[in-house]
Motif scaffolding. Structure first.
Motif, PDB file in Angstrom:
ATOM      1  N   GLY A  78      28.013  50.774   9.007  1.00  0.00           N
ATOM      2  CA  GLY A  78      28.108  52.202   9.297  1.00  0.00           C
ATOM      3  C   GLY A  78      27.249  52.589  10.488  1.00  0.00           C
ATOM      4  N   ILE A  79      26.057  52.002  10.586  1.00  0.00           N
ATOM      5  CA  ILE A  79      25.179  52.283  11.726  1.00  0.00           C
ATOM      6  C   ILE A  79      25.827  51.772  13.008  1.00  0.00           C
ATOM      7  N   MET A  80      26.343  50.545  12.942  1.00  0.00           N
ATOM      8  CA  MET A  80      26.934  49.945  14.138  1.00  0.00           C
ATOM      9  C   MET A  80      28.093  50.797  14.647  1.00  0.00           C
ATOM     10  N   LEU A  81      28.961  51.211  13.722  1.00  0.00           N
ATOM     11  CA  LEU A  81      30.151  51.974  14.132  1.00  0.00           C
ATOM     12  C   LEU A  81      29.839  53.444  14.343  1.00  0.00           C
ATOM     13  N   GLY A  82      28.696  53.881  13.861  1.00  0.00           N
ATOM     14  CA  GLY A  82      28.384  55.302  13.922  1.00  0.00           C
ATOM     15  C   GLY A  82      29.285  56.080  12.981  1.00  0.00           C
ATOM     16  N   LEU A  83      29.468  55.524  11.778  1.00  0.00           N
ATOM     17  CA  LEU A  83      30.368  56.140  10.807  1.00  0.00           C
ATOM     18  C   LEU A  83      29.539  56.622   9.623  1.00  0.00           C
ATOM     19  N   PHE A  84      29.743  57.882   9.246  1.00  0.00           N
ATOM     20  CA  PHE A  84      28.910  58.507   8.206  1.00  0.00           C
ATOM     21  C   PHE A  84      27.452  58.143   8.471  1.00  0.00           C
ATOM     22  N   TYR A  85      27.026  58.403   9.697  1.00  0.00           N
ATOM     23  CA  TYR A  85      25.782  57.833  10.193  1.00  0.00           C
ATOM     24  C   TYR A  85      24.556  58.246   9.386  1.00  0.00           C
ATOM     25  N   ARG A  86      24.472  59.534   9.032  1.00  0.00           N
ATOM     26  CA  ARG A  86      23.278  59.974   8.289  1.00  0.00           C
ATOM     27  C   ARG A  86      23.157  59.205   6.984  1.00  0.00           C
ATOM     28  N   THR A  98      11.375  66.664  25.127  1.00  0.00           N
ATOM     29  CA  THR A  98      12.644  67.226  24.670  1.00  0.00           C
ATOM     30  C   THR A  98      13.663  67.361  25.786  1.00  0.00           C
ATOM     31  N   ALA A  99      13.285  67.011  27.006  1.00  0.00           N
ATOM     32  CA  ALA A  99      14.217  67.099  28.126  1.00  0.00           C
ATOM     33  C   ALA A  99      15.428  66.206  27.867  1.00  0.00           C
ATOM     34  N   PRO A 100      16.619  66.652  28.269  1.00  0.00           N
ATOM     35  CA  PRO A 100      17.819  65.862  27.983  1.00  0.00           C
ATOM     36  C   PRO A 100      17.889  64.591  28.834  1.00  0.00           C
ATOM     37  N   VAL A 101      18.235  63.486  28.185  1.00  0.00           N
ATOM     38  CA  VAL A 101      18.499  62.232  28.903  1.00  0.00           C
ATOM     39  C   VAL A 101      19.844  61.702  28.396  1.00  0.00           C
ATOM     40  N   SER A 102      20.406  60.753  29.120  1.00  0.00           N
ATOM     41  CA  SER A 102      21.708  60.206  28.739  1.00  0.00           C
ATOM     42  C   SER A 102      21.681  59.660  27.314  1.00  0.00           C
ATOM     43  N   ALA A 103      22.746  59.898  26.577  1.00  0.00           N
ATOM     44  CA  ALA A 103      22.815  59.426  25.194  1.00  0.00           C
ATOM     45  C   ALA A 103      23.220  57.955  25.123  1.00  0.00           C
ATOM     46  N   ALA A 104      23.639  57.387  26.268  1.00  0.00           N
ATOM     47  CA  ALA A 104      24.184  56.020  26.238  1.00  0.00           C
ATOM     48  C   ALA A 104      23.187  54.974  25.718  1.00  0.00           C
ATOM     49  N   PRO A 105      21.914  54.967  26.190  1.00  0.00           N
ATOM     50  CA  PRO A 105      20.996  53.940  25.681  1.00  0.00           C
ATOM     51  C   PRO A 105      20.817  54.009  24.171  1.00  0.00           C
ATOM     52  N   LEU A 106      20.761  55.215  23.635  1.00  0.00           N
ATOM     53  CA  LEU A 106      20.573  55.373  22.197  1.00  0.00           C
ATOM     54  C   LEU A 106      21.805  54.873  21.448  1.00  0.00           C
ATOM     55  N   ALA A 107      22.998  55.211  21.960  1.00  0.00           N
ATOM     56  CA  ALA A 107      24.226  54.754  21.298  1.00  0.00           C
ATOM     57  C   ALA A 107      24.305  53.232  21.335  1.00  0.00           C
ATOM     58  N   MET A 108      23.948  52.651  22.484  1.00  0.00           N
ATOM     59  CA  MET A 108      23.952  51.192  22.598  1.00  0.00           C
ATOM     60  C   MET A 108      22.974  50.571  21.611  1.00  0.00           C
ATOM     61  N   PHE A 109      21.799  51.188  21.518  1.00  0.00           N
ATOM     62  CA  PHE A 109      20.779  50.658  20.614  1.00  0.00           C
ATOM     63  C   PHE A 109      21.285  50.701  19.168  1.00  0.00           C
ATOM     64  N   ARG A 110      21.974  51.792  18.840  1.00  0.00           N
ATOM     65  CA  ARG A 110      22.528  51.930  17.488  1.00  0.00           C
ATOM     66  C   ARG A 110      23.510  50.795  17.205  1.00  0.00           C
ATOM     67  N   ILE A 111      24.401  50.537  18.165  1.00  0.00           N
ATOM     68  CA  ILE A 111      25.408  49.491  17.978  1.00  0.00           C
ATOM     69  C   ILE A 111      24.728  48.129  17.826  1.00  0.00           C
ATOM     70  N   ILE A 112      23.767  47.870  18.702  1.00  0.00           N
ATOM     71  CA  ILE A 112      23.072  46.581  18.689  1.00  0.00           C
ATOM     72  C   ILE A 112      22.301  46.396  17.391  1.00  0.00           C
ATOM     73  N   PHE A 113      21.549  47.422  17.015  1.00  0.00           N
ATOM     74  CA  PHE A 113      20.723  47.312  15.812  1.00  0.00           C
ATOM     75  C   PHE A 113      21.612  47.129  14.578  1.00  0.00           C
ATOM     76  N   GLY A 114      22.635  47.976  14.450  1.00  0.00           N
ATOM     77  CA  GLY A 114      23.539  47.866  13.300  1.00  0.00           C
ATOM     78  C   GLY A 114      24.214  46.500  13.269  1.00  0.00           C
ATOM     79  N   GLY A 115      24.653  46.032  14.419  1.00  0.00           N
ATOM     80  CA  GLY A 115      25.340  44.740  14.494  1.00  0.00           C
ATOM     81  C   GLY A 115      24.424  43.587  14.122  1.00  0.00           C
TER      82      GLY A 115
END
Lengths: 458, 370
Positions: free
Chosen positions: A83-91, A11-28
């Motif tokens: 929506g996943i790629m853009l992070g729009l209405f993500y849930r 649960t330790a905090p790590v940078s959110a960037a890899p996860l955001a990138m993964f979201r964009i890549i996966f959605g795309g």
């Protein structure tokens, strides 16, 4: 969790960037895959035109939705991928994507691909993570939701899942056919001798062996080498070369490209932050100075759920051990285990329906019921043969034969071995039921030798 | 670190081997099996000459029909029947190449959909007009229709009467000529597709074994044809698809009773196609050599030998059937069963073992090899 140290690590905090990138890549990648699928006309070919379908055991209620319905479903799937790629209405997007994609995959096991299963699994994991709270349109909508850090598990689960896929794909290659006979690559590679530079080599048996051994080594070790900072760049270069090769040699669609970009999740936070900052520079977006850490509600529940998920992921590929005989032959416990490019299996199936009252027996022309792709799969997979027999049984019942008997004479050639009978040609499949139990009517592989005489109708 | 060094070494060694041999391979013909030469053999020595012969035969048939309709006598009828049978036999030799131009012409369905519908033919003849290109008329044209039109009466005299003094005699002559001309047109269109239409070039230069490649087309159509031979020529008439109740009227060439001869021609042609034997009789590179190249085996012997032997067994089984097939399905079912079983064994080898060894795909969809 039993181990507090493990929990605090996860649960330790790590940078959110890899996860955001993964979201964009996966959605795309998903958006591109869905559009490609629709443009190739496969929605119609695979989910509208077939007369019958082969749903999974327990999921018989999953049915195609008709032409308009299927296109609507694919439209929804494409929108949710966007929506996943853009992070729009993500849930909503992530839940809708998981459900629509998985629903389509459950319609017909003819179309089963390990890579579709991989997509469903990743889509499921995507629902659980706060991937939309960094570099997303949702953050533009609700600036207060922005975070700079996410709990470590939110990134780790994707690395773990990818690692499992590779590792199990490697474990599956540790079999005598692959390592000692170079099968099936020995048969598959010579088809590509027209390729430039490497073409002529593909005809050589030693090249097939090299590919087999290198492939197994690569799959088994690549998660490790990608995780380790010092070997990462070289390992990634191998990922690119390996997947480009498979894309050129085999008809596997988007899968190589999806893997090539998904494995970027193993790269450092700084790498991903660099890319995102570069992208930000176009929009002149500035980050808040104060870091914010994502607080995930229900985190303990999620961690337990994920633990269960990974326990299942580790165990499921071994379920074949609960069944007798050779896995490649019976295919009991074959799917959902990352067994890719392992078998050249071809079959020819003759099905016969008997009216017990008259004794008259009718041979089925498979293509009256099945598409080319369905016939190919039915002819090598016992569970699909059983389903086909039941389809025929119901059809003949509707034609006025109350208790039709259905049997199948099926010849299968596996990894270069001469064709031989797959199942007992006298078994009445109309009376057999599907279950997770071993199917006693599958003939044992070792004892079964070449069939010298056609069984036919006697 | 040691693991990393070993890993680096393994990869570099792998690539070094590949590139080293890659440049080596460029310097000379290293490939043992030349797929392009095989395709050239198929195009130049089997397919194009096959369609050329078929074009010639169908022209002769059309001419013979014209002489018959101009002057229906026993002599012109005998000549028309001879040309009909010649063309039908040559057709059996090219039927297996149902891709490319033949597919565009839908040659198989347009020329050989049987059983033919005598009632449809009769109603077309008596109608004011008919459209032989319509899908509804598939079973009222082609060789099966000519079979009925040239042999549909027990005696020659009765048949000739239909074309001289029978009601609709003029219309019947026109119908027969129309059917013959359509066969000729389709045959010519297919031949020119391969020659002036340059399909032969496309075929010879096609690479790989994917769906739609030359090798893919060759193998998939080969199997489609053998399946059709088994099911259409023997299975359906002998009642295999109708609860073991024989349907003698469904044999190929029912009226002329040439079913077995056509079947034999088809199997001989399919075997020649498998072996790459050209029309001139020269055995060139074919699917059998390709199988030998990948060392495909069956029962400790070469798969190609097993397939060749099975062709011979099936052809020999035809000889066991001593009366016209339409009779044999009821009077001599054992011999027909034997023939059917040999065809079944043949298709298992060609449809299961062969494509598997050649890595031929059958669908366009993505797959991951499982």
């Amino acid at each position: 969790m039993a181990a507090p140290r493990l929990t605090s690590y996860l649960t330790a905090p790590v940078s959110a960037a890899p996860l955001a990138m993964f979201r964009i890549i996966f959605g795309g990648m998903m958006l591109a895959s869905i559009l490609r699928f629709m443009l190739k006309g496969w929605v119609t070919d695979l989910y509208v035109l077939p007369k019958v379908y082969f749903p999974y055991y327990g999921f018989e209620w999953v049915k195609p939705l008709g032409e308009a319905g299927m296109y609507a479903l694919f439209g929804l799937m494409a929108l949710s991928a966007l929506g996943i790629m853009l992070g729009l209405f993500y849930r909503w997007s992530s839940v809708l994507f998981f459900l629509s994609f998985t629903y389509v995959e459950l319609i017909d096991k003819t179309n089963y691909l390990n890579h579709y299963y991989f997509v469903s699994v990743v889509a499921f994991l995507m629902i659980l993570v706060p991937a939309h709270r960094h570099f997303s349109l949702d953050v533009l909508r609700k600036p207060a939701s922005w975070v700079s850090h996410v709990p470590r598990w939110a990134v780790l689960i994707f690395q773990l899942q990818l690692g499992l896929v590779y590792f199990y794909a490697g474990v599956a290659k540790l079999n005598p056919d692959w390592l000692l006979e170079a099968m099936p690559l020995r048969y598959w590679l010579p088809a590509h001798t027209h390729l430039p530079v490497i073409g002529q080599l593909l005809d050589k048996v030693w090249v097939a062996y090299l590919f087999c051994w290198f492939g197994a080594f690569y799959d088994l070790t690549i998660p490790l080498f990608l995780s380790w900072r010092k070997s990462r760049l070289l390992a990634y270069a191998t990922v690119v070369v390996f997947h480009v090769l498979t894309a050129v040699l085999f008809q596997i669609g988007m899968f190589p490209y999806i893997m090539m970009v998904s494995t970027l999740i193993f790269f450092s936070a700084a790498f991903h932050e660099g890319i995102l900052n570069w992208l930000r520079s176009f929009g002149r977006v500035h980050l808040p100075y104060k870091p914010a850490i994502a607080k995930v509600s229900l985190q303990p529940v999620l961690l337990n759920l994920l633990a269960l998920h990974f326990i299942l992921q580790v165990l499921v590929p071994w379920r074949f051990m609960l069944y007798p005989d050779k896995l490649f032959w019976t295919e009991q416990g074959y799917r959902f285990s990352w067994r890719v490019m392992l078998m050249e299996k071809t079959g020819t199936a003759f099905l016969y329906v008997k009216d017990p009252e008259t004794g008259g027996e009718t041979e089925i022309n498979n293509r009256d019921y099945l598409t080319v792709a369905q016939e190919k799969q039915v002819s090598t997979q016992p569970d699909m043969l059983l389903q086909f027999a039941h389809i025929i049984r119901e059809d003949f019942k509707s034609k006025g034969i109350p208790e039709p008997e259905v049997r199948a004479e099926v010849y299968v050639s596996m990894n270069g071995r001469g064709s031989r009978l797959l199942i007992d040609p006298s078994a009445n499949l109309a009376a057999e039921k599907e279950s997770f139990r071993p199917k006693p009517w599958i003939l044992p592989f070792a004892e079964q030798h070449l069939q010298q005489e056609a069984v036919g109708q006697k | 670190m040691k693991a990393f060094r070993n890993y680096t070494f393994a990869i570099l060694a792998g690539f070094a081997l590949l590139t080293a041999c890659g440049s080596d391979g460029d310097s000379g013909p290293k490939t043992d099996y030349d797929r392009q030469a095989m395709l050239a053999n198929y195009a130049d020595n089997l397919i194009v000459p096959g369609y050329e012969a078929f074009k010639i035969e169908s022209t002769e048939l059309s001419t013979a029909i014209a002489s018959f309709t101009a002057n229906p006598t026993e002599a012109t009828l005998a000549n028309a029947r001879k040309e009909y049978l010649d063309a039908y036999k040559v057709w059996q030799g090219v039927s297996v190449y149902g891709f490319g131009p033949a597919d565009e012409q839908m040659l198989r369905t347009n020329l050989n959909s049987y059983p033919t519908s005598a009632s449809k033919i009769e109603s077309n003849i008596s109608a004011v007009s008919y459209d032989l290109q319509a899908a509804a008329n598939l079973d009222a044209k082609g060789f099966p229709a000519m079979d009925y039109l040239l042999y549909g009466k027990p005696t020659d005299g009765e048949l000739i009467v239909l074309y001289t003094s029978g009601t609709n005699a003029a219309k019947r002559k026109k119908y027969l000529q129309d059917v013959a001309n359509l066969v000729k047109q389709r045959a010519e269109a297919t031949y020119s597709g391969w020659t002036t239409g340059n399909y032969a070039k496309t075929f010879k230069e096609s690479a790989g074994t994917a769906v739609g490649s030359a090798v893919g087309n060759l193998v998939n159509e080969f199997n489609f044809e053998i399946d059709l031979t088994k099911r259409g020529k023997v299975g359906i008439p002998s009642g295999r698809l109708s609860a073991n109740i024989a349907r003698p009227e469904t044999v190929e060439a029912y009226y002329s009773k040439n079913s077995l001869e056509l079947l034999k021609r088809a199997l001989i042609a399919e075997k020649a196609s498998f072996m790459g034997v050209g029309l001139s009789g020269t055995n060139g590179p074919g699917l059998d050599d390709y199988l030998d190249h990948v060392n495909a085996r069956y029962n400790n012997n070469l798969l190609s030998d097993a397939i060749e032997a099975q062709f011979d067994a099936a052809i020999a089984a035809i000889n066991g059937v001593t009366v016209p097939l339409s009779q044999a399905v009821t009077s001599n079912p054992q011999a027909v069963s034997k023939l059917y079983e040999e065809l079944q064994k043949l298709i298992v080898l060609t449809k299961t073992d062969m494509p598997s060894a050649l890595g031929v795909a059958i669908t366009y969809n993505d797959n991951d090899g499982d």
